[in-house]
Structure formats: structure tokens, C-alpha cells
Design an enzyme around this catalytic site. Sequence first.
Site, PDB file in Angstrom:
ATOM      1  N   GLU A  93      65.895 -36.198  -9.765  1.00  0.00           N
ATOM      2  CA  GLU A  93      65.629 -34.935 -10.447  1.00  0.00           C
ATOM      3  C   GLU A  93      64.393 -34.999 -11.350  1.00  0.00           C
ATOM      4  OE1 GLU A  93      68.930 -33.023 -12.239  1.00  0.00           O
ATOM      5  OE2 GLU A  93      70.330 -33.633 -10.677  1.00  0.00           O
ATOM      6  N   GLU A 142      75.249 -36.735  -5.971  1.00  0.00           N
ATOM      7  CA  GLU A 142      76.202 -36.536  -7.065  1.00  0.00           C
ATOM      8  C   GLU A 142      76.974 -35.263  -6.752  1.00  0.00           C
ATOM      9  OE1 GLU A 142      73.409 -38.092 -10.836  1.00  0.00           O
ATOM     10  OE2 GLU A 142      74.245 -36.063 -10.836  1.00  0.00           O
TER      11      GLU A 142
END
Length: 525
Positions: A160, A261
Site C-alpha cells: 500500500e 489481507e
Amino acid sequence: MRFSKTSLVSASLLLGQAAAELPPIVMKGSKFFYENGTQFFMKGVAYQQDSAASGQSTGSSKYSDPLADPTSCRRDVPLLKQLRTNTIRTYAIDPTKNHDECMKLLDDAGIYVISDLSEPSLSVNRDDPKWDVELLKRYTDVVDALSGYSNVIGFFAGNEVTNNATNTDASAYVKAAVRDTKNHIKATTKRWLGVGYAANDDADIRENIAKYFNCGNQSEAIDYWGYNIYSWCGESSFTDSGYDKQVEFFKGYSVPVFFAEYGCNIPHGAEGRIWEETTALYSDKMTGVISGGIVYMYHQEENDYGLVQIKGSTASKLKDFDTLSTAMASVRPSPTQMDAYNPTNSPAACPTVNSKWVVSGDRLPPTPNNDLCECMYKSLTCVPSDNLKTTDFGKIFNYVCDQTPEACDGINGNVTSGVYGPFSMCGDKQKLGYILNEYYNSQNQASGACEFKGQATIQAAEADDRCKASLAEASEAASNTQGGSETSKNIAVPIPMKHLFTIGDLAVGAYVVVAMGVGAGMVLL
């Protein structure tokens, strides 16, 4: 599993090691396989304390390497096995430590590892992105520490880093990290190890970023795509969660996709998770496109995503542990056999530059070359004083790049035009030396032009034949891009330099968004 290249192990451990070894995972098209040709679906758990959810920073340069803690591994691996885990994700490992015992315990339990390459103080920073010699060393050191274990699937070059439309420039530097890590693996390892990226679920960039990391020269593209997604919360559905849209988008993707995730804790916290999304993830609706996922996370911490509560040396299962265990016991993903699988998907086209995506798809920042950087620094006449504090670097960068912007061309980078200075990949002190010397020469080496109140000094420049040849090559490449400033544009909104130099993190390259003009000191790659 094999031993790390630097480890020293006892003879008894060596004998035990030879007794069992998980077969490496391989990739074909958009799927993972065991060596025997059976499809591999990740049934994973994120396993690292003090790791922030969704790519957030813990705010600390300290971290605990979970693979170098045999006591914790002996306690936790049996619990991971109860969850039918076949993969763990670690977010930061220490390449100087020994990982043999933990990796052996994981191997014996049938558990593979995928690890991020960065650590809290050494990663591509979305606010000041760069790809330099220090980061390359960190990433390749992690590869070298883990590549000898057959139960390592691969690595993430970023998590990210680009997380919204304001920082898409950072993706160019992460993709350069992908390229150079893959090249290092190819040069040092005899088997396949993947390098991928883990992205958040941001509506403005989700499609562009997935295309960007998959497009272009495949030696520079990701080997797999990790998706951090928390859209299925509590009682939901395949459509209400948006999972159907993810399957539709990625059905044409050319490399494996998995959830790096997942595990929303809304509305009832971690212990209230009912894991409907786990059942969906391994159903026929998804397994044709998505190769499983990694539950966030093993350890219960302040963010309330845990499966297990650790107190002292004791691990206690939380309610969502048993619920997840039940869900995992019930899933039966339908596998594809490798011999019968003939992939037809092609790499994506690179996204076009626009107001929400500023990165050109066909050129990346240069590969860090410490020898070239050292040669450059030795060839300089005006350099930083030995007693100059790193906290003072920003003031000098700011002054020189403001007063003489062309002095900074050789260390700047423009992700939109794809033009990067030949020394943009050097270390901060080397970059500072470069611009000081450029400024000194622009002032005709006038007396006082290399003083900066004692923060700069004159050194005897030197360059052997090897260095001269390297510098001449860099100079020739730079000269081929003269006049680039006329067409180079930066879509990012300029920010005053004084607010960008977060020297505590050595974020000294951020002036490039202000002084982004491309001149004779730039090299087109």
C-alpha cells in the site's frame, strides 16, 4: 526447505533438516501450483506483532522478526496448524538473524512463507518516494536470507505504498524495486521465487494500479498481485461486499491474485468475526480467479484484529480463532491440474496518465549502482563537510535547488515523462555532494561558493580509469536528453520545499515535485 546462506547450524539440525522438505510452489499463468501439478490455494494468516493493518506505519523503526524467535514459533506453529494454515505473511524480517529453527517448524507443519522486503525505517516512502542503494541492499539482503528455504513462496516489494490518487508517483519506485529484486533472484537463485505488490482497495486507483504493476516488460512486472480488502463485514454477500466486482475485474489478469489481507472486524470487533468471506473465498465463485487469501491477523493488538491473545509466554485462542478454524475445515476449493491448464490471459495495457494517475508506464527509475555513485562522489571538488549533520541536508538542498534548479537535474526524477537523473538512485550524502559541486561550478568555482558557513568543503577530486569510463557513460546518456524540460510536466500539485524535508527519515528527495524540470543532467531510461 533449505538453510539460509549465512546460518550456522548444528549437525543434529542438519540431519533433521534432510528428513523433510516442502516442495517449492511454482507459478503458471494466473495460478499457483505444487511441483506435482496440483493447484495451490493460500490459506494464510498474517504473522507478525506490531504490524499495522492495511499498510499503515507503526511509527517505529524497531520491529521484532517473527522468524528469528524460536520460542514463539514453537508456541504458535501448532496453533497455526489448527487453523489449517498453509501460508504465513511476515511484514519485516531481520536478514542478519538466523531463521533456521522457525522455518523448520513451519516446514514440518506444511506452512509456506511470503514476506515483505521492507522494514519500518527502510521502505519506499509514499510521501517522498525513491529507490536507492540503501533500499536495494535491504531488499536483496532479505532475499538472500530467505531464498534458501524451499517453503518460501516469494516477497512483496511494497505494501500500500500508493494508497490514493495523491501519491501514485510512488508506484514507479516500487515497480523499480520489483524489477531489481527479480533480477537479483534470477542471478542468485536456481528456482522460481515471486515478487509482488500488496494494494489497498481504493476506488480511485484500484484498476490503474493493478494494470500498472502488470503491464509492460514482464521482467519488470509483478509475479502476483496481493489485495488487502476489508469489504466483507459481518453478514454480507458476494455482491454486497463487492467481491463479484473483484472477480470480474481480475478474471483477465495474467498473474495470480490473492487476498494479501482480509478479515473485517466491523461491527463486533475481532472476536465477532464470523468468516462468511472465508467460505466465499474458497467457493467456485472465486477460485477460478482468486488463489486464496491471508487472514489479518494472528496477534491480538490495539487494532483489534487478532485470533490469539499473547500474555507473557502464553497464547490464548480468541472466539474468532475457533470460528475461523471451523470455516477453514469446511472449505473445499476446486483445483485445476497444471498439465490441463493452458493460460490465455495477457498482461494489461499500461494506464494512461491523467489527473488520478501520474506515472508513465514504459520507463522506470534506474537500478541503484553504488559503484557509480561512489565514483561520482570521488570525482567531485565541492562536497559536504564531514561534520555536517543529516538534519541540515534539507536546508542545503532547498537553497541550491531554489537558486540553481539545473544543479539538481542529475538527481531529479519525473515519473510522468519517465526521465530520471543518472544519480537519482544514489544515497543522500552523494546526492548532496553532486548538487554542491554543480552549484560550485555554476559560480565559476568562486571563492566562498563552496563554504555554506562551513557545511561544505573542497576535496581533491579523483577518478581512476574505471570510474572515468562509468561517469562518461552516465554523462553521454544524460546529454541525450537535453531539451527535455520543454515537454516534461508534473501533474502533482507543487508543495513548498520547506515542508517536505523530513530529515529524521532522510526524506531529502522530495524537492523533485517542485524542481521537476528536465535538463541536460537527466537520463532517459
